[in-house]
Design a protein around this motif. Structure first.
Motif, PDB file in Angstrom:
ATOM      1  N   LEU A  75      -1.003   2.703   1.984  1.00 51.76           N
ATOM      2  CA  LEU A  75      -0.819   2.179   0.251  1.00 51.76           C
ATOM      3  C   LEU A  75       0.002   1.332   1.002  1.00 51.76           C
ATOM      4  O   LEU A  75       1.369   2.189   1.519  1.00 51.76           O
ATOM      5  N   PHE A  76       0.931   0.614  -0.123  1.00 53.15           N
ATOM      6  CA  PHE A  76       2.304   0.590   0.119  1.00 53.15           C
ATOM      7  C   PHE A  76       3.021   0.589  -1.178  1.00 53.15           C
ATOM      8  O   PHE A  76       2.570   0.054  -2.084  1.00 53.15           O
ATOM      9  N   VAL A  77       4.247   0.794  -1.660  1.00 51.80           N
ATOM     10  CA  VAL A  77       4.818   1.849  -2.102  1.00 51.80           C
ATOM     11  C   VAL A  77       6.622   1.038  -1.689  1.00 51.80           C
ATOM     12  O   VAL A  77       7.215   1.667  -0.946  1.00 51.80           O
ATOM     13  N   ASP A  78       7.441  -0.060  -2.383  1.00 48.51           N
ATOM     14  CA  ASP A  78       8.538  -0.406  -2.705  1.00 48.51           C
ATOM     15  C   ASP A  78       9.048  -0.555  -0.702  1.00 48.51           C
ATOM     16  O   ASP A  78      10.291   0.397  -0.317  1.00 48.51           O
ATOM     17  N   GLY A  79       8.391  -1.073  -0.192  1.00 53.10           N
ATOM     18  CA  GLY A  79       8.787  -1.299   1.351  1.00 53.10           C
ATOM     19  C   GLY A  79       7.944  -0.407   2.290  1.00 53.10           C
ATOM     20  O   GLY A  79       8.848  -0.584   3.309  1.00 53.10           O
ATOM     21  N   GLU A  80       7.661   0.806   1.671  1.00 50.84           N
ATOM     22  CA  GLU A  80       7.243   1.974   2.484  1.00 50.84           C
ATOM     23  C   GLU A  80       5.457   1.824   2.426  1.00 50.84           C
ATOM     24  O   GLU A  80       5.222   1.456   1.747  1.00 50.84           O
ATOM     25  N   ARG A  81       4.914   2.391   3.791  1.00 53.62           N
ATOM     26  CA  ARG A  81       3.492   2.466   3.991  1.00 53.62           C
ATOM     27  C   ARG A  81       3.334   3.534   4.002  1.00 53.62           C
ATOM     28  O   ARG A  81       3.970   4.441   4.725  1.00 53.62           O
ATOM     29  N   TYR A  82       1.752   4.754   3.526  1.00 51.34           N
ATOM     30  CA  TYR A  82       1.791   5.548   3.938  1.00 51.34           C
ATOM     31  C   TYR A  82       0.072   5.539   3.978  1.00 51.34           C
ATOM     32  O   TYR A  82      -0.218   4.866   3.516  1.00 51.34           O
ATOM     33  N   LEU A  83      -0.300   5.641   4.623  1.00 54.62           N
ATOM     34  CA  LEU A  83      -2.121   5.893   5.886  1.00 54.62           C
ATOM     35  C   LEU A  83      -2.522   6.625   5.201  1.00 54.62           C
ATOM     36  O   LEU A  83      -2.277   7.950   5.438  1.00 54.62           O
ATOM     37  N   LEU A  84      -4.052   6.345   4.111  1.00 52.87           N
ATOM     38  CA  LEU A  84      -4.705   7.353   3.815  1.00 52.87           C
ATOM     39  C   LEU A  84      -5.937   7.477   4.356  1.00 52.87           C
ATOM     40  O   LEU A  84      -6.367   6.113   4.505  1.00 52.87           O
ATOM     41  N   LYS A  85      -6.675   8.408   4.561  1.00 49.14           N
ATOM     42  CA  LYS A  85      -7.583   8.826   5.862  1.00 49.14           C
ATOM     43  C   LYS A  85      -9.176   9.141   4.437  1.00 49.14           C
ATOM     44  O   LYS A  85      -8.186  10.139   3.553  1.00 49.14           O
ATOM     45  N   GLY A  86     -10.271   9.209   4.354  1.00 54.36           N
ATOM     46  CA  GLY A  86     -11.107   9.771   4.230  1.00 54.36           C
ATOM     47  C   GLY A  86     -11.191   9.892   2.554  1.00 54.36           C
ATOM     48  O   GLY A  86     -11.070   8.952   1.926  1.00 54.36           O
ATOM     49  N   ASP A  87     -11.082  11.195   2.340  1.00 54.06           N
ATOM     50  CA  ASP A  87     -11.104  11.118   0.340  1.00 54.06           C
ATOM     51  C   ASP A  87      -9.801  10.789  -0.140  1.00 54.06           C
ATOM     52  O   ASP A  87      -9.894  11.243  -1.444  1.00 54.06           O
ATOM     53  N   ALA A  88      -9.215  10.909   0.571  1.00 50.61           N
ATOM     54  CA  ALA A  88      -7.942   9.913   0.228  1.00 50.61           C
ATOM     55  C   ALA A  88      -7.444   8.707   0.141  1.00 50.61           C
ATOM     56  O   ALA A  88      -7.323   8.143  -0.962  1.00 50.61           O
TER      57      ALA A  88
END
Length: 383
Positions: free
Chosen positions: A327-340
């Protein structure tokens, strides 16, 4: 509303997108502009708002440009006609303008640039020119006459003694007058010239594409910041050469292998591009929340039915990797796994988040923590 003139999104993208112009009558029937000329002038006086004034003839000088912010008295000294005020990123400051973008979600979020407002009295124009991006020109108030057609590029003759790229020898192929609610789509490189027939406001919904230079320099800069970039090129198999000035084929082979190895990492490329493409155009509007929220308070607001929406200046996108979603929001990234993982497409589907499925996810502490982070950094807020 029929913003594509009876075409499906697929038909429009196949037949018109980056191919040819399209005039769409009453794309937004009965459209009422959410901002007035005075409000645009007020924004142009504010720090952090990108604004410009274009005057067709300034004491004998053709097509002169002034950059804001402007003192209020500047507008009192403008002539009665033949000038234009441009306010960039209007969607960042006016929620009702940002809402227009929901009608253009058939184009990926990362392609969006912004919505620019152009106010002009009678005769006002920014001259015949071409752009390097796709644009939908929505008439919001008054009437503007557009002449357009013919492909232009850097070899097209331009007017001298002006900071603007004004075409000097160009004749369009079609002429139309747009009324409020009418819209004109123009692909990149198409010459066009719009002239106000009365006091008018035009909204330009622009879509950007990075240059090759942007991609090459941006990705290599990203690679240079990754672990291992500080390592030196080694040559334990070095052998004596007939001439010390020779750069041997083996050296080039080793460098080519190194570069190919870095460029072949698709996940790194995707992570860089997601961050690059969602970096906000204006950091002045994506600012931390004045009152930080706790995960508990956020969960209460979500389950209580409050509407969560993007900050008008924020950008959201996501990319599916093999075993996780970025997931990318305002130049930052967040890695989501499984049910997320389903959270990413839910957040990116539109500026107003669908709250029922979000409420079902709000019980997961990790997801709630991520939403709290996005809220506190200013990327989302409750409407």
């Amino acid at each position: 509303m029929d913003i594509l003139d009876g075409l499906t999104a697929s038909e429009f993208l196949s037949d018109y997108w980056q191919k040819k112009p399209r005039v769409i009558r009453q794309a937004f029937p009965g459209f009422q502009c959410p901002v007035s000329a005075d409000e645009l002038a007020g924004l142009a006086c504010e720090e952090g708002v990108e604004s410009r004034i274009v005057i067709e003839n300034d004491n004998g000088k053709p097509w002169q440009l002034e950059n804001g912010p402007f003192p209020p008295e500047r507008f009192e000294r403008l002539p009665a006609r033949d000038w234009t005020l441009l306010v960039q990123g209007l969607d960042h400051w006016v929620p009702d303008i940002a809402d227009l973008l929901e009608h253009f979600r058939f184009i990926p979020n990362w392609r969006l640039d912004d919505i620019m407002a152009s106010y002009a009295p009678q005769g006002g124009s920014v001259g015949p020119h071409y752009d390097q991006y796709d644009v939908f020109l929505l008439q919001a108030r008054g009437h503007r006459r557009w002449t357009f057609g013919g492909h232009c590029d850097t070899t097209s003759p331009q007017v001298n003694d002006t900071p603007l790229r004004i075409l000097s020898h160009w004749e369009g192929e079609d002429t139309v007058t747009l009324a409020p609610g009418d819209m004109l789509y123009l692909p990149p490189g198409i010459g066009h010239h719009g002239v106000a027939e009365d006091d008018c406001i035009t909204l330009s919904i622009g879509f950007r594409a990075p240059t090759v230079d942007d991609i090459l320099t941006g990705f290599t800069d990203f690679l240079c910041s990754q672990p291992g970039a500080e390592a030196h090129l080694n040559d334990p198999d070095l052998q004596v050469q007939d001439n010390p000035g020779t750069i041997g084929a083996g050296v080039i082979d080793r460098i080519e292998e190194l570069i190919r190895d870095k460029l072949n990492d698709r996940s790194q490329l995707a992570l860089w591009f997601g961050q690059y493409a969602t970096a906000p155009k204006s950091m002045d509007i994506v600012v931390p929340a004045e009152e930080p929220i706790t995960p508990e308070d956020l969960a209460t607001a979500i389950t209580g039915g409050e509407q969560l929406r993007w900050n008008e200046g924020s950008r959201f996108a996501y990319h599916e990797l093999d075993d996780e979603t970025a997931l990318f929001v305002d130049g930052e990234r967040y890695l989501l796994k499984g049910d997320a993982r389903p959270l990413a497409p839910l957040l990116c589907a539109g500026s107003r988040v669908s709250m029922k499925p979000l409420a079902r996810m709000a019980g997961e502490s990790a997801l709630l923590g991520l939403l709290t982070t996005l809220y506190n950094q200013g990327s989302v807020y409750f409407e």
